[in-house]
Design a protein around this motif. Sequence first.
Motif, PDB file in Angstrom:
ATOM      1  N   ARG A 385       0.833  -1.210   0.000  1.00  9.44           N
ATOM      2  CA  ARG A 385       0.000   0.000   0.000  1.00  9.44           C
ATOM      3  C   ARG A 385       0.862   1.253   0.000  1.00  9.44           C
ATOM      4  O   ARG A 385       0.596   2.216  -0.738  1.00  9.44           O
ATOM      5  CB  ARG A 385      -0.937  -0.013   1.218  1.00  9.44           C
ATOM      6  N   LEU A 386       1.900   1.261   0.824  1.00  7.42           N
ATOM      7  CA  LEU A 386       2.770   2.435   0.905  1.00  7.42           C
ATOM      8  C   LEU A 386       3.485   2.686  -0.416  1.00  7.42           C
ATOM      9  O   LEU A 386       3.513   3.824  -0.926  1.00  7.42           O
ATOM     10  CB  LEU A 386       3.797   2.235   2.028  1.00  7.42           C
ATOM     11  N   TYR A 387       4.068   1.635  -0.991  1.00 10.58           N
ATOM     12  CA  TYR A 387       4.827   1.799  -2.228  1.00 10.58           C
ATOM     13  C   TYR A 387       3.911   2.139  -3.402  1.00 10.58           C
ATOM     14  O   TYR A 387       4.309   2.878  -4.314  1.00 10.58           O
ATOM     15  CB  TYR A 387       5.637   0.541  -2.533  1.00 10.58           C
ATOM     16  N   ARG A 388       2.682   1.625  -3.401  1.00 10.01           N
ATOM     17  CA  ARG A 388       1.730   1.985  -4.449  1.00 10.01           C
ATOM     18  C   ARG A 388       1.451   3.492  -4.408  1.00 10.01           C
ATOM     19  O   ARG A 388       1.404   4.163  -5.439  1.00 10.01           O
ATOM     20  CB  ARG A 388       0.425   1.194  -4.284  1.00 10.01           C
ATOM     21  N   GLN A 389       1.272   4.027  -3.196  1.00 10.66           N
ATOM     22  CA  GLN A 389       1.024   5.461  -3.043  1.00 10.66           C
ATOM     23  C   GLN A 389       2.231   6.279  -3.504  1.00 10.66           C
ATOM     24  O   GLN A 389       2.084   7.291  -4.199  1.00 10.66           O
ATOM     25  CB  GLN A 389       0.701   5.779  -1.588  1.00 10.66           C
ATOM     26  N   ARG A 390       3.426   5.838  -3.121  1.00 13.30           N
ATOM     27  CA  ARG A 390       4.625   6.588  -3.481  1.00 13.30           C
ATOM     28  C   ARG A 390       4.885   6.519  -4.984  1.00 13.30           C
ATOM     29  O   ARG A 390       5.320   7.507  -5.590  1.00 13.30           O
ATOM     30  CB  ARG A 390       5.825   6.060  -2.693  1.00 13.30           C
ATOM     31  N   GLN A 391       4.623   5.360  -5.581  1.00 10.42           N
ATOM     32  CA  GLN A 391       4.806   5.272  -7.030  1.00 10.42           C
ATOM     33  C   GLN A 391       3.813   6.175  -7.762  1.00 10.42           C
ATOM     34  O   GLN A 391       4.173   6.859  -8.729  1.00 10.42           O
ATOM     35  CB  GLN A 391       4.629   3.842  -7.533  1.00 10.42           C
ATOM     36  N   MET A 415       9.998  -1.339  -6.562  1.00  5.29           N
ATOM     37  CA  MET A 415      10.189  -0.110  -5.812  1.00  5.29           C
ATOM     38  C   MET A 415      10.891   0.968  -6.630  1.00  5.29           C
ATOM     39  O   MET A 415      11.552   1.832  -6.085  1.00  5.29           O
ATOM     40  CB  MET A 415      11.006  -0.391  -4.542  1.00  5.29           C
ATOM     41  N   HIS A 416      10.775   0.907  -7.963  1.00  2.00           N
ATOM     42  CA  HIS A 416      11.408   1.943  -8.776  1.00  2.00           C
ATOM     43  C   HIS A 416      10.676   2.114 -10.105  1.00  2.00           C
ATOM     44  O   HIS A 416       9.957   1.220 -10.558  1.00  2.00           O
ATOM     45  CB  HIS A 416      12.878   1.608  -9.028  1.00  2.00           C
ATOM     46  N   LEU A 417      10.874   3.267 -10.703  1.00  2.37           N
ATOM     47  CA  LEU A 417      10.474   3.561 -12.077  1.00  2.37           C
ATOM     48  C   LEU A 417      11.710   4.017 -12.836  1.00  2.37           C
ATOM     49  O   LEU A 417      12.645   4.569 -12.235  1.00  2.37           O
ATOM     50  CB  LEU A 417       9.424   4.679 -12.129  1.00  2.37           C
ATOM     51  N   VAL A 418      11.707   3.815 -14.152  1.00  2.00           N
ATOM     52  CA  VAL A 418      12.808   4.280 -14.985  1.00  2.00           C
ATOM     53  C   VAL A 418      12.312   5.425 -15.863  1.00  2.00           C
ATOM     54  O   VAL A 418      11.344   5.279 -16.608  1.00  2.00           O
ATOM     55  CB  VAL A 418      13.366   3.149 -15.867  1.00  2.00           C
ATOM     56  N   LEU A 419      12.963   6.566 -15.752  1.00  2.00           N
ATOM     57  CA  LEU A 419      12.681   7.720 -16.597  1.00  2.00           C
ATOM     58  C   LEU A 419      13.667   7.713 -17.756  1.00  2.00           C
ATOM     59  O   LEU A 419      14.871   7.906 -17.560  1.00  2.00           O
ATOM     60  CB  LEU A 419      12.815   9.021 -15.797  1.00  2.00           C
ATOM     61  N   SER A 420      13.176   7.424 -18.950  1.00  2.00           N
ATOM     62  CA  SER A 420      14.045   7.409 -20.129  1.00  2.00           C
ATOM     63  C   SER A 420      14.440   8.833 -20.504  1.00  2.00           C
ATOM     64  O   SER A 420      13.620   9.756 -20.424  1.00  2.00           O
ATOM     65  CB  SER A 420      13.334   6.739 -21.310  1.00  2.00           C
TER      66      SER A 420
END
Length: 482
Positions: A385-391, A415-420
């Motif tokens: 739940r926490l990581y879903r909110q932060r993402q 726990m991460h996203l990649v910004l191209s």
Amino acid sequence: MNESELHTLLLAPLATHQDLTLQQQLFQRIKQAILAGTLSTGTRLPATRQLAADLQVSRNTVTAVWAQLQAEGFLISDRQGSYISPIAQLPLPLGAETSNSDVVLSPRVNALRSSHRVFGQEMALRPGVPSLAHFPLAQWRRALNRVMQNSPQQLLGYGDPLGEYSLREALAQHLAMARGVRCSPEQIVITEGAQQALTLCVSLLSQRGDIGWVEEPGYRGAKAAMRLGDMQIEPIPVDEQGLAPQSSDWQRCPPRLIYTTPTHQYPTGVVMSAPRRLALLAAAQQHQTWIIEDDYDSDFRYSGEPIAAMQGMLQPSPVIYVGSFSKTLFPALRIGFMVLPSQLLPLLRPALHELLRGGNRPEQQALALFIRNGDFSRHLSKMRRLYRQRQACLREALQQTFGAHVSLLGGECGMHLVLSLPDKQQDGKLIDRLNACGYAPGALSGFYLGEEKQQGLVLGYGNTSTSQIMVGVAHIAQYLSM
């Protein structure tokens, strides 16, 4: 050394207000003089009674020093007295520094150099770091206390080299329900994190010069383990369906080991499709190849049902399933595991008994209790739940800043996203600027082995609050516009 110089050395006053005793001071003085070459071989030392009187210390102090020097081989005593024993002279004065060019290292050291930057785990946007502030310390402390109250003495000795059976049993049940892994407790080997499991796989299942496939881009730790085993590493591209080997790859460079993260590819976040998984399993069986499946942070899935591990798709399986608790609990726990195929276990058990010693017994049993009583599952649910909110916060901030069509990779899990970034942007230089502001994203280009590297930022949100995310994205926009 003449008698006058010897007299000056030995009779220098001993300090009475130091952490070292008079005996320790005198011992260190003589030992250091011998090692430095000031007291040369054959130099005779004065009688203990006379030296004690001159230093105004008890004779027992001096005789104890003489006895210790003799025990360590620095001094020889006979009826004529005591003298410095013949010892090898050091090539350099004691404490002299050697230049870097004089140090001989294994060729593997250069192979292990990478573009990886070392940042503190408290720095925001760092990938791979969980939210340690939300870890249930009270429940973990209760599990540890319960374990230590029941059998404290027994847990101080060596345990089963393969790990505490209670943890392996609890883990087998959890993996079957949560990840679709099919195994018995006997197939599980507890390690000090996933990296040790990778190193063991390489050392036990490959020879120097064997070929290892890794994902391109892919996890640096897998490449480091293969380099340490003197393997020939072949990067295999990743597309929208995961690892994408061609039939020509199997003919040109058939691998002994394949490292892959099929459930949540690191760092791109793609999921390997079922047809691709089945094809990989079939080809691995045909070529007698072992697949190392790293189930990297796939416990944190945010939409739909959890995607089962590839290991459970085929039995008997050519898959060694690897995982750890560094992301789901906390990195300092240093507990990982690997699930060996049933056909490998009897062959590797003797070697594993030689290599492993069965440590961290209280922590392993506490973790078993933590899993069995439901604390682990409750913690995972809370973190999802926490990581879903932060993402969602990170995704919204990036879209508001760079437009709705901003190029983002991943997001279904982890726990991460990649910004191209555009090719003209150098992610390494951008990260240097962000680092000065307290932010530590990863450089996407650093995950590539080949010359063609995509530029991008690997933005971790596990350890980053929503307010930090907003400020961090603003810094990224500021530096990209410069």
